[in-house]
Scaffold this motif. Structure first.
Motif, mmCIF file in Angstrom:
data_model
loop_
_atom_site.group_PDB
_atom_site.id
_atom_site.type_symbol
_atom_site.label_atom_id
_atom_site.label_comp_id
_atom_site.label_asym_id
_atom_site.label_seq_id
_atom_site.Cartn_x
_atom_site.Cartn_y
_atom_site.Cartn_z
ATOM 1 N N THR A 135 -14.875 -6.367 44.501
ATOM 2 C CA THR A 135 -14.444 -5.125 43.851
ATOM 3 C C THR A 135 -14.294 -4.003 44.860
ATOM 4 N N GLY A 136 -14.734 -4.259 46.111
ATOM 5 C CA GLY A 136 -14.718 -3.208 47.127
ATOM 6 C C GLY A 136 -15.981 -2.383 47.132
ATOM 7 N N ASN A 137 -16.947 -2.774 46.297
ATOM 8 C CA ASN A 137 -18.203 -2.025 46.189
ATOM 9 C C ASN A 137 -19.398 -2.950 46.360
ATOM 10 N N PRO A 138 -20.450 -2.483 47.041
ATOM 11 C CA PRO A 138 -21.670 -3.292 47.130
ATOM 12 C C PRO A 138 -22.344 -3.384 45.768
ATOM 13 N N THR A 144 -17.944 -10.618 39.143
ATOM 14 C CA THR A 144 -17.535 -9.362 38.524
ATOM 15 C C THR A 144 -16.116 -9.005 38.935
ATOM 16 N N ALA A 145 -15.775 -9.267 40.207
ATOM 17 C CA ALA A 145 -14.403 -9.022 40.679
ATOM 18 C C ALA A 145 -13.409 -9.866 39.887
ATOM 19 N N ALA A 146 -13.774 -11.110 39.597
ATOM 20 C CA ALA A 146 -12.895 -11.990 38.828
ATOM 21 C C ALA A 146 -12.689 -11.456 37.416
ATOM 22 N N ALA A 147 -13.774 -11.005 36.775
ATOM 23 C CA ALA A 147 -13.670 -10.450 35.425
ATOM 24 C C ALA A 147 -12.842 -9.171 35.433
ATOM 25 N N LEU A 148 -13.044 -8.339 36.453
ATOM 26 C CA LEU A 148 -12.323 -7.072 36.557
ATOM 27 C C LEU A 148 -10.835 -7.290 36.814
#
Length: 238
Positions: A135-138, A144-148
């Motif tokens: 997501t670019g965030n720690p 979570t990136a996949a869901a987003l």
């Protein structure tokens, strides 16, 4: 030929899936086999985006990362996903597939930045889009990136590719009586304390009514079976 069950999907690959039988890093024969599976799906006209983890790369530096600040370690993990994405894109190029790597953190000399309209354009053009750097965030996982990203691009389903062929009632490596669920609801999975994705990713998929299919990427042809709507893996739904 029977039409695919899905038009646009988000494939979540774990970094560990690229290791094959190696301790860490990228096993070339493994990544080539995965790309062959992706090519089969691409030929069906399915719009495919991919999010890949970085655990296989990070394993090699993990001993030296002990005691490291969590945010710093997470940024290192993001860079590992960029490395995996580049390797995957190169393997696709050699297989005759057109892909684009888009990063959530700015590394413009290496890959282009993630811009949602551009990603949608690539998908509509038939290109495979690989989302790098999470997501670019720690503190947020590639699950979570996949869901987003799946929600952002309007994917019909998130395909979580693992080394296990679905969600089981118990750990199949420890319990011979463990049974695989063909389908299960989000609420049932929560009630049974089944680990499908991390809690943030799982909650996002549930809120967005974005189903998840858990299947084995180790099994040749499994990805195509999922895309065609066959009984493969476990479907988690609202």
């Amino acid at each position: 030929m029977t039409k695919p069950a899905y038009k646009r999907v988000l494939l979540k690959l774990s970094g560990e899936a690229l290791m094959g039988d190696d301790a860490y890093g990228i096993n070339r024969s493994t990544i080539e086999r995965m790309v062959a599976d992706v090519a089969e799906v691409a030929k069906l006209g399915v719009e495919l985006a991919i999010v890949i983890g970085g655990g296989n790369i990070f394993r090699g530096v993990a001993p030296g990362a002990q005691g490291m600040d969590r945010a710093t370690a997470d940024y290192m993990g993001m860079l590992a996903t960029v490395m995996n994405s580049l390797a995957l894109a190169d393997a696709m190029r050699q297989a005759g597939l057109t892909s684009r790597v888009m990063s959530a953190i700015a590394i413009e000399q290496v890959v282009e930045p993630y811009v949602r309209p551009k990603a949608l354009q690539y998908l509509e053009e038939g290109k495979i889009v690989i989302f790098a750097a999470g997501t670019g965030n720690p503190f947020f996982t590639t699950d979570t990136a996949a869901a987003l990203r799946g929600s952002e691009i309007g994917a019909e389903i998130v395909l979580k590719a693992t080394k296990v062929d679905g969600v089981y009632s118990a750990d199949p490596n420890k319990d011979r009586n463990a049974t695989r669920y063909a389908t299960i609801s989000f609420d049932e999975a929560i009630a049974k304390h089944l680990q499908v994705m991390d809690a943030t990713a799982f909650a996002l998929c549930r809120d967005q009514k974005l189903p998840i299919k858990v299947f084995s990427i180790v099994k040749p042809g499994a990805l195509k079976n999922v895309i065609m709507g066959d009984d493969e893996g476990t479907l988690v739904h609202v």
